[in-house]
Motif scaffolding. Sequence first.
Motif, PDB file in Angstrom:
ATOM      1  N   LYS A  10       0.458  -1.927   8.548  1.00 37.41           N
ATOM      2  CA  LYS A  10       0.582  -0.850   7.556  1.00 37.41           C
ATOM      3  C   LYS A  10       2.046  -0.447   7.372  1.00 37.41           C
ATOM      4  O   LYS A  10       2.541  -0.359   6.240  1.00 37.41           O
ATOM      5  CB  LYS A  10      -0.253   0.349   8.009  1.00 37.41           C
ATOM      6  N   TRP A  22       1.001  -1.078  -0.557  1.00 33.91           N
ATOM      7  CA  TRP A  22       0.071  -0.805   0.537  1.00 33.91           C
ATOM      8  C   TRP A  22      -1.290  -0.375  -0.019  1.00 33.91           C
ATOM      9  O   TRP A  22      -2.336  -0.815   0.470  1.00 33.91           O
ATOM     10  CB  TRP A  22       0.606   0.241   1.499  1.00 33.91           C
ATOM     11  N   LYS A  26      -4.768  -2.360   0.683  1.00 35.96           N
ATOM     12  CA  LYS A  26      -5.981  -1.709   1.203  1.00 35.96           C
ATOM     13  C   LYS A  26      -7.178  -1.988   0.303  1.00 35.96           C
ATOM     14  O   LYS A  26      -8.255  -2.322   0.778  1.00 35.96           O
ATOM     15  CB  LYS A  26      -5.784  -0.194   1.295  1.00 35.96           C
ATOM     16  N   ASP A  34      -6.884   4.190   6.153  1.00 34.01           N
ATOM     17  CA  ASP A  34      -5.799   3.478   6.841  1.00 34.01           C
ATOM     18  C   ASP A  34      -5.322   4.269   8.053  1.00 34.01           C
ATOM     19  O   ASP A  34      -4.210   4.130   8.501  1.00 34.01           O
ATOM     20  CB  ASP A  34      -4.649   3.171   5.887  1.00 34.01           C
TER      21      ASP A  34
END
Length: 143
Positions: A10, A22, A26, A34
């Motif tokens: 991450k 990001w 996801k 997350d």
Amino acid sequence: MKGMINVAIKLLVKNVFGEKVWEEVKKEAGINSDRFLVVLDYPDEITYSLIDAITKVAGISKEEVFYAFADFWVKMYNKAYMRGYKNSKDFFKQLNRIHSEIVKRIKGAIPPEFIFEEKGDDVFFIHYVSKRGLCGVCRALIE
């Protein structure tokens, strides 16, 4: 897979590619939350999904993901992990012990095993044994 691996993935994506990428990773990976805790063990499929999603969203190969991860991991954890070791060889020879300590703290953790072969003062082989098939990450970390 240890939560700290997913946390590092991450942070890697956010630091290298940005928050927007990001969020796309996801979504592509089918991950809703997350919030990974470093002290928990997560299904390997989550990590594999993240790696696959990075390759698609960022347009890079798995090998490039592994090397980017290794570079990020070393920069992030090098000082903490290398403390007390004369050199990389001494550190590598302690990986099984280090992982056995992690297993004590993280229920269900299944770390890899490392088998060492000494071939001289400056030469040794590391055999990586794991059901996870993440040899590319191991190779990238060693290099």
